[in-house]
Design a protein around this motif. Structure first.
Motif, PDB file in Angstrom:
ATOM      1  N   GLN A  28       0.879  -1.230  -0.027  1.00  0.00           N
ATOM      2  CA  GLN A  28       0.067  -0.006  -0.186  1.00  0.00           C
ATOM      3  C   GLN A  28       0.886   1.230  -0.021  1.00  0.00           C
ATOM      4  O   GLN A  28       1.881   1.354   0.705  1.00  0.00           O
TER       5      GLN A  28
ATOM      6  N   GLY B 220      -3.216   7.029  -3.016  1.00  0.00           N
ATOM      7  CA  GLY B 220      -4.430   6.426  -3.041  1.00  0.00           C
ATOM      8  C   GLY B 220      -5.295   7.328  -4.126  1.00  0.00           C
ATOM      9  O   GLY B 220      -5.416   8.393  -4.253  1.00  0.00           O
ATOM     10  N   LYS B 221      -6.326   6.329  -4.713  1.00  0.00           N
ATOM     11  CA  LYS B 221      -7.221   6.830  -5.672  1.00  0.00           C
ATOM     12  C   LYS B 221      -6.672   7.759  -7.002  1.00  0.00           C
ATOM     13  O   LYS B 221      -7.211   8.484  -7.347  1.00  0.00           O
TER      14      LYS B 221
ATOM     15  N   HIS C  75       1.856   4.928 -12.451  1.00  0.00           N
ATOM     16  CA  HIS C  75       0.614   3.852 -12.093  1.00  0.00           C
ATOM     17  C   HIS C  75      -0.325   4.127 -13.436  1.00  0.00           C
ATOM     18  O   HIS C  75      -1.367   4.744 -13.148  1.00  0.00           O
TER      19      HIS C  75
ATOM     20  N   THR D 230      -4.503   3.697  -8.953  1.00  0.00           N
ATOM     21  CA  THR D 230      -4.649   3.221  -7.981  1.00  0.00           C
ATOM     22  C   THR D 230      -5.932   2.826  -7.104  1.00  0.00           C
ATOM     23  O   THR D 230      -6.753   3.758  -7.320  1.00  0.00           O
ATOM     24  N   ASP D 231      -6.276   1.867  -6.214  1.00  0.00           N
ATOM     25  CA  ASP D 231      -7.276   1.630  -5.535  1.00  0.00           C
ATOM     26  C   ASP D 231      -7.416   2.868  -4.265  1.00  0.00           C
ATOM     27  O   ASP D 231      -6.112   3.381  -4.213  1.00  0.00           O
ATOM     28  N   PRO D 232      -8.309   2.778  -3.384  1.00  0.00           N
ATOM     29  CA  PRO D 232      -8.302   3.716  -2.445  1.00  0.00           C
ATOM     30  C   PRO D 232      -7.200   3.509  -1.138  1.00  0.00           C
ATOM     31  O   PRO D 232      -6.684   4.288  -0.568  1.00  0.00           O
TER      32      PRO D 232
ATOM     33  N   ARG E 154      -2.859   0.749  -3.679  1.00  0.00           N
ATOM     34  CA  ARG E 154      -2.328  -0.315  -4.501  1.00  0.00           C
ATOM     35  C   ARG E 154      -2.290  -0.272  -5.747  1.00  0.00           C
ATOM     36  O   ARG E 154      -3.363   0.397  -6.241  1.00  0.00           O
ATOM     37  N   ASP E 155      -1.241  -0.520  -6.681  1.00  0.00           N
ATOM     38  CA  ASP E 155      -1.425  -0.067  -8.078  1.00  0.00           C
ATOM     39  C   ASP E 155      -2.060  -1.318  -8.652  1.00  0.00           C
ATOM     40  O   ASP E 155      -2.328  -2.448  -8.508  1.00  0.00           O
ATOM     41  N   MET E 156      -3.181  -0.603  -9.594  1.00  0.00           N
ATOM     42  CA  MET E 156      -4.143  -1.456 -10.280  1.00  0.00           C
ATOM     43  C   MET E 156      -3.739  -2.457 -11.567  1.00  0.00           C
ATOM     44  O   MET E 156      -4.034  -3.651 -11.523  1.00  0.00           O
TER      45      MET E 156
ATOM     46  N   ARG F 274      -1.965  -5.386  -9.678  1.00  0.00           N
ATOM     47  CA  ARG F 274      -3.217  -6.356  -9.022  1.00  0.00           C
ATOM     48  C   ARG F 274      -3.892  -7.369 -10.197  1.00  0.00           C
ATOM     49  O   ARG F 274      -4.006  -8.340 -10.103  1.00  0.00           O
TER      50      ARG F 274
END
Length: 176
Positions: free
Chosen positions: A9, A14-15, A28, A32-34, A37-39, A42
């Motif tokens: 994280q 974030g976001k 990225h 990224t998610d909230p 984390r790199d989408m 993932r």
């Protein structure tokens, strides 16, 4: 491989939006998610299991489908009828219900999941191989091979199966 760990994280990131949205950056590419984390990482990390299951099911289903379909076409008679009725029964049960039933009987784990999905897709491969093999077995080169003394297994492996591969390859590609 990605430059980021899919589980790590980055709270300061974030976001983040993806690159095609204003404010996105190349560090990225999919954002990224909230939790930061790199989408992209993932998605790559998560797709490994899906691709493994898809390829494993396709390989196992194709292998069993070739053996059962070829045997059914070669032996014929009541064996062919029984094999085709079993495939009819498998096809008549909805896919998700059949998978759940197989998993309930043999237990939940990755190997059993592959087996359950293989049971669902097996009739398709058996029918394709059987129909292609029946066409090939009626051709003159098969009769000539039999008359010249070529053994059944050799005839199947070197003559019939290669000529049945075109529809199998298409179905396997769609199946993955």
């Amino acid at each position: 491989r990605t430059p980021y760990d899919p589980l790590e994280q980055y709270r300061d990131a974030g976001k983040l939006p993806p690159i095609w949205v204003s404010g996105g950056n190349w560090s990225h590419p999919l954002g990224t998610d909230p939790l930061g984390r790199d989408m992209w990482a993932r998605i790559i990390y998560g797709s490994r299991l899906s691709l493994f299951i898809g390829l494993a099911v396709m390989l196992v289903s194709t292998a069993f489908g070739v053996v059962v379909g070829l045997s059914s076409a070669w032996i014929g008679g009541w064996v062919d009828v029984v094999v085709q009725r079993v495939m009819d029964v498998i096809i008549s049960i909805p896919d998700i219900l059949l998978s759940i039933m197989v998993i309930a009987v043999i237990g939940p784990n990755l190997t059993n999941t592959v087996i359950a999905i293989m049971v669902v897709y097996l009739p398709c491969y058996v029918r394709i191989v059987r129909s292609s093999a029946l066409v090939e077995l009626s051709k003159d080169y098969v009769t000539a091979s039999q008359v010249s003394g070529v053994r059944s297994l050799r005839l199947m492996v070197t003559g019939v199966v290669p000529n049945c591969m075109a529809p199998l390859i298409v179905q396997a590609a769609l199946g993955v």
